[in-house]
Write a protein that holds these residues in place. Structure first.
Motif: not given
Length: 420
Positions: A207-218, A273-278
């Protein structure tokens, strides 16, 4: 008891870095040789011992990291001991040649690999491999995957240097040292790089967290990784229907440990890598190693002052999510703009609900801000434990600013993820 354990962790790596090379030097101390030649032999063994310590410090084992004061600390000492080892090993042939300075021709023959046999060639080859591995440490522009494989030259350099000693006819204690070095390298390759020590997880949401940031749930697919609030994990993400993983383990701080051992990871687009992860999607498989770190002591009795830069706020969010604070805590949260500030609404809600928690959120724009007006006065920092998390430039500026306010180094704690 707690203080003794903290002191042991603080001194563990320095003592190890001194004891191992010193033990080698004492064992191999030559008698009856000219001082310069003896110094040449001793520097070689000191370099060998430091290289062995440097190899040990690159292991990614949670228990080892806990004993030695954290993975980030291990990596800093890994770099320092590797560089010191290279300098000692460079002095080794130079001092052996200097022993014959009265005859320049003989000195050159001692130093030049072109006039010597395979045993000397192998020593120079090991030194060149070490140089190649060390150079990559200071090159920031190459991709992480390329850097990682080039950095492996350090391991090859160590093994080649030990083979050099065996070719010279020195079997003891070189053969056991060679076995230990090969074991450490194999352990790192199999359990760390190839992920044998990793636990299987799957992405359930992003889910979006902030600009260019997400929160991934595992969600764990088996036994979960042992993670406590404030720690980070190393994660490799696989491929999905539309998403393609990076094929590498990267560090991510855990923002929440939810029910059924779910891990919430804050991911900001800071590199390829983290850009691709968005664009990561549910159903992507992940492998998790950890947890590591945990530089904040949630059980300490002293007031705490936290400073976060950007996504560096994540470990502090994890501690707040873990339960009520036990002591007065102030958080200075610095971010470029409000759209870029992850977890800001949650932090404001916590500050309004918890009288022990004070939030000072500051929009700084680009660059490191003037910290003078932002930090509390010296009187309010007296006796407080200060915890810093953010970009290296910000952390360095904060350390200087806190020192100017009379905060000693033992009361300043920080962690970063510069694993190069």
């Amino acid at each position: 008891m707690v203080a003794a354990a903290a002191a042991l962790r603080r001194w563990s790596i320095p003592l190890l870095s001194c004891a191992v090379p010193a033990g080698f030097a004492v064992w191999a101390f030559p008698e009856g040789l000219a001082p310069v030649r003896a110094a040449g032999i001793i520097t070689g063994w000191l370099g060998c011992g430091l290289l062995l310590v440097s190899l040990l410090l690159m292991l990614r084992e949670p228990r080892l990291a806990a004993w030695l004061g954290g993975l980030e600390r291990m990596y800093r000492w890994h770099h320092a001991t590797g560089l010191a080892a290279y300098l000692f090993l460079l002095l080794h042939p130079l001092l052996l040649a200097a022993n014959n300075l009265s005859s320049p021709r003989v000195a050159w023959q001692t130093l030049s690999p072109f006039t010597e046999s395979w045993p000397v060639w192998s020593g120079w080859l090991g030194l060149l491999l070490l140089m190649g591995g060390l150079v990559t440490t200071f090159i920031r522009r190459i991709r992480y995957g390329t850097w990682r494989w080039l950095h492996a030259l350090l391991g090859l350099g160590v093994l080649t240097g030990l083979v050099h000693l065996i070719l010279l006819g020195i079997d003891e204690p070189v053969l056991p040292i060679l076995a230990v070095a090969a074991g450490i390298l194999g352990w790192r390759l199999i359990r760390g790089d190839l992920g044998l020590a990793a636990r299987p997880y799957v992405v359930t949401s992003a889910l979006p967290l902030a600009a260019r940031s997400i929160e991934v749930v595992l969600r764990p697919l088996g036994d979960p990784a042992m993670v406590t609030p404030g720690q980070f994990v190393l994660v490799e993400f696989g491929n999905g229907d539309r998403y393609r993983g990076c094929g590498e383990f990267h560090p991510f701080t855990v923002s929440t440990i939810a029910g059924q051992d779910e891990l919430h990871l804050a991911v900001k687009a800071l590199g390829d890598c983290t850009t691709r992860m968005q664009a990561i999607e549910p159903g992507v498989a992940a492998r998790v190693i950890g947890g590591f770190g945990g530089f904040v002591d949630p059980h300490g009795r002293a007031p705490q002052f936290w400073v976060a830069g950007g996504i560096g706020v994540t470990p502090f969010v994890a501690l707040l999510n873990a339960g009520p604070l036990l002591h007065p805590t102030r958080l200075l949260y610095l971010y470029h703009c409000e759209a870029d500030a992850a977890f800001l609404p949650e932090l404001r809600a916590t500050a309004a609900a918890d009288p022990k928690f004070t939030l000072h959120a500051v929009e700084t724009g680009d660059g490191v801000p003037d910290l003078g007006p932002l930090l509390p006065p010296a009187g309010e920092l007296s006796g407080a434990e200060c915890y810093l998390c953010g970009p290296p430039g910000l952390v360095a500026a904060l350390k200087s600013a806190l020192a100017a306010r009379g905060v000693t180094a033992q009361h300043v704690h920080y962690e970063n993820f510069e694993f190069r």
